[in-house]
Scaffold this motif. Structure first.
Motif: not given
Length: 817
Positions: A157-164, A182-196
């Motif tokens: 998780l420490g290197q993971a990129i998380l989307y929502c 969960l997002s606190d454990r990930c490397r990066m969090r991004r919003f947007g994207g929907d199905c993409y």
């Protein structure tokens, strides 16, 4: 063309062409300032003419090509159709992005067979990208080129990129807190994207998508694409989504199984806010809470298909199988033997195949591990023939629950000579006497030792895309197997339980709960395994033990706490009485072997090496299944077909998704095991599945269906279909509970109208006659005799060597890391 004759490639091609054909409609409205309507009575749920026009086009194309299929879309009423095939349409997934001018939206089309997602297609016309998948493979069509999709192999998780898509999706505090944890454990969090965002995951660009408030048409078309690329999609309970209502609409998509398990554990632990699992009461056994059917999907089937697609499925065959089987030595009239372990059988301390368990009269048979279960069973049978040649007037007790037993002093504790190792084994057993009494230790069972073929692991690791550390991967997968075995161990007790009755002498007058079958026999009418109930293999002193099955390091750390933590009752006993040592220490567990569990991770040990040290230094080698009663009607106490089914079941436990165990799981496991042991054949019995009641037979059918596919693979190259035959035999037991071993024993007791002890003694005599009438191969006989003599010489040599004072030897042994 009937629906059953439909070609999957043709369906995928149709779906791709349909969403691509809708692209020009979307582009005509995109950036054109089209009118936006709000469908919601409260809040904002936008819809545009583009949504309606696209859905109209897709419905028309489906109706022309597949007129019998059902259609469910976002903008118009559902069309039922006349088959199980149903198309899901989300004309523009990401309408907010669409009307905002962002290109990260898509046209979604999915096909279901019942509630099972068969395929999905996503088209993003601005980027001219089309994603498709069928759960086994996934492709990207771009610029006329077709490219395979694979998710990332990142395992931490420490290197993971998380989307929502948006934090607004989390409409409760507990949802938001879980996502934040969960997002606190990930490397990066991004919003947007929907199905993409899900397409980015399938393409190997990101690692996690976590969302809430989704509808079936939002996720079902994406599911076959992500799974086909190697990812995992479930709700926050770990269930694979279906076309039916998704609880809360909470979804987690992960690039691989290892990452999914880590992320899901955080969501499950943190989700629920104040009403945490630790605070929610477990439903009472007779609670009339609503029945719950957990959607299981076909997670195992998908993994099997991927293995088959890679040409690796046959690597599941020839896993190594070994047995450890206990039997009480009894006198001709059915009393526990007072004699020493026969010298002709060799040294109980050093013989690799013939030893003793707790009592001097509790003989233990240990086979090597073989890739063919027939070899394992044949070796065990040969051992029994050899032993019977040297028992004189004694017998081996046929059943798990013991013979007539007097007071504890009548049970002679096993002895292993004067060496430090021998003293350690004997004193450990004295400690068990003071802690639990001797009667419980005379119960006999069968341990099944199983390991996957070594050649399987590299292929499976590559398929799962889980990093480069092969030992860590194997350890993780064995612990996934262990967790799933614990979840489903109730089914083993149900199918293999063969101890519904016992001699009253075992209870020592404690007969309140039980029904008298006759003046000498207690039973419960629907019981399966008294051995696995709270009067048998369980132990109340260990009820509060929380051994962690998240991973090997977590398991070893929790075991270390149990080995280091003092227990007040044992401290009150002390380690010595009248100058003689009575237990190794005053900890919760004297040594690892004292932990009473239905399943353990195992590694072969070196001389004087603790099991935990072997696991820490060299990892998991195999799993030990300790849940089997003796198969009382067979002379050697096991049934080959049952061992074949168990092997397939263990592979199911490996391939099934395996979330970490939380408090609800642990409580449910304990409840299910005891319920099955005491009431397993009760009609319409319900068990607990993640805190909710679930029909036993419905749950078992789901498991059986997935085990069947594994049996088909294990039968490749076999003469006949022995694994499928075993599957049919045990499926019949599920359908006909009166044929279960536990039911057959009670029927025999009633028919013969004899006490349990007399019934088991008759079986023991029959088995003795059958084994003594079977000649032992001369070479095998010489082999066993040589091994026995050699073990005696090695014990003699060991005891002749200078050794440390026992107290120092014990200190060093217990101090191993």
């Amino acid at each position: 063309m009937s629906p059953d004759e439909l070609s999957l490639p043709a369906l995928i091609a149709f779906a791709e062409q349909a969403v691509i054909a809708a692209g020009p409609i979307a582009l005509r409205y995109f950036h054109a300032g089209c009118e936006v309507e709000n469908k919601a009575s409260e809040g904002f749920d936008p819809v545009t003419a583009a949504d309606r026009d696209i859905e109209t086009l897709l419905r028309t194309r489906i109706g022309q090509t597949y007129p019998t299929h059902g259609i469910v879309g976002e903008e118009f009423s559902a069309h039922a159709g006349s088959t199980r095939w149903q198309w899901l349409i989300d004309p523009i997934d990401g309408t907010r992005a669409f009307i905002s001018g962002s290109p990260l939206w898509g046209i979604l089309l999915g096909l279901l067979n019942g509630e099972r997602g068969v395929l999905g297609a996503v088209h993003q016309p601005v980027l001219d990208e089309t994603f498709s998948g069928d759960g086994t493979t996934a492709m990207l069509l771009r610029g006329g080129e077709r490219l395979p999709l694979r998710t990332r192999t990142l395992a931490g998780l420490g290197q993971a990129i998380l989307y929502c898509t948006s934090p607004d999706m989390f409409r409760t505090d507990s949802d938001m807190q879980a996502f934040q944890a969960l997002s606190d454990r990930c490397r990066m969090r991004r919003f947007g994207g929907d199905c993409y965002a899900y397409c980015l995951l399938a393409s190997g660009h990101i690692d996690l998508v976590v969302e809430a408030s989704l509808a079936p048409h939002d996720i079902m078309p994406l599911l076959p694409i992500i799974e086909g690329a190697g990812g995992v999609v479930t709700d926050w309970h770990g269930n694979r989504p279906t076309s039916g209502p998704i609880p809360g609409g909470r979804i987690i998509a992960a690039a691989n199984a290892a990452l999914h398990e880590q992320a899901l554990a955080i969501l499950r632990r943190r989700h629920g806010g104040a009403a945490s699992s630790a605070q929610r009461p477990l439903p009472a056994p007779d609670a009339r809470t609503p029945m719950h059917v957990t959607p299981r999907g076909d997670f195992v089937t998908t993994r099997l298909q991927r293995l088959q697609g890679a040409g690796s499925a046959d690597l599941l065959r020839h896993g190594r199988k070994g047995l450890e089987k206990e039997s009480l030595r009894v006198t001709a009239d059915g009393c526990i033997a007072q004699t020493a372990h026969p010298a002709a059988l060799g040294s109980a301390l050093l013989h690799p195949q013939l030893t003793t368990d707790y009592a001097e009269a509790l003989t233990e048979f240990v086979t090597p591990s073989f890739p063919d279960i027939r070899e394992t069973v044949a070796f065990l049978r040969d051992l029994h023939i050899f032993v019977h040649e040297h028992l004189a007037d004694e017998l081996l007790w046929a059943a798990s629950m013991p013979c007539r037993i007097g007071d504890d002093p009548d049970i002679r504790i096993a002895e292993y000579g004067t060496s430090n190792l021998g003293q350690l084994k004997h004193l450990y057993r004295i400690g068990l006497d003071y802690r639990y009494g001797r009667r419980m230790q005379t119960i006999a069972g069968v341990h099944f030792n199983y390991s996957l073929p070594l050649a399987f692991w590299p292929a499976y690791q590559e398929l799962e895309g889980c990093g480069d550390d092969s030992r860590e991967f194997v350890d993780q997968q064995y612990f996934a197997l262990l967790r799933n075995f614990k979840r489903h161990s109730w089914l083993i007790l149900y199918l293999y339980g063969d101890s519904p009755a016992l001699c009253k002498s075992f209870l020592g007058g404690r007969t309140t709960r039980y029904t008298d079958l006759d003046p000498y026999t207690c039973f419960l009418p629907e019981a399966t395994s008294m051995r696995m109930s709270d009067i048998g293999y369980k132990n109340k002193n260990q009820a509060a033990l929380r051994i962690d099955y998240d991973s090997l390091p977590a398991y070893l750390a929790s075991m270390r706490r149990a080995l280091d933590s003092p227990y007040p009752e044992y401290e009150a006993l002390g380690t010595h009485l009248h100058g003689q040592r009575i237990q190794l220490n005053t900890r919760i567990l004297q040594i690892e072997n004292e932990f009473y569990s239905l399943v353990r991770p195992k590694r072969s040990t070196h001389d004087n090496e603790k099991p935990s040290r072997a696991l820490r230094e060299r990892g998991v080698e195999y799993v030990e299944i300790r849940a089997l009663d003796l198969y009382s009607t067979d002379p050697i106490g096991v049934h080959e077909a049952g061992l074949r089914w168990l092997e397939a079941f263990l592979i199911f436990c490996l391939l099934e998704r395996s979330p970490l165990l939380d408090d609800d799981d642990q409580q449910g496991i304990a409840y299910n095991e005891l319920t099955i042991a005491l009431r397993g054949r009760e009609p319409e019995l319900a068990l607990l599945d993640r805190g909710r009641r679930r029909d036993l037979r419905e749950w078992a059918e789901v498991i059986f269906e997935q085990v069947r596919g594994i049996c088909e693979i294990l039968d490749h190259g076999e003469s006949g279909t022995p694994y499928l035959a075993a599957w049919r035999e045990y499926h019949d037991l599920l359908l006909q509970p009166e044929s279960l071993p536990s039911a057959r024993m009670l029927a025999a007791l009633r028919q013969q109208q004899v006490p349990y002890a007399e019934y088991a003694l008759r079986l023991s005599r029959q088995h003795q006659q059958a084994l003594r009438a079977t000649p032992l191969d001369p070479d095998r006989k010489r082999e066993f005799a040589t091994t026995a003599a050699d073990s005696l010489r090695r014990q003699e040599a060991l005891e002749a060597q200078p050794d440390l004072p026992f107290a120092e030897y014990l200190r060093r042994y217990l101090a191993q890391d």
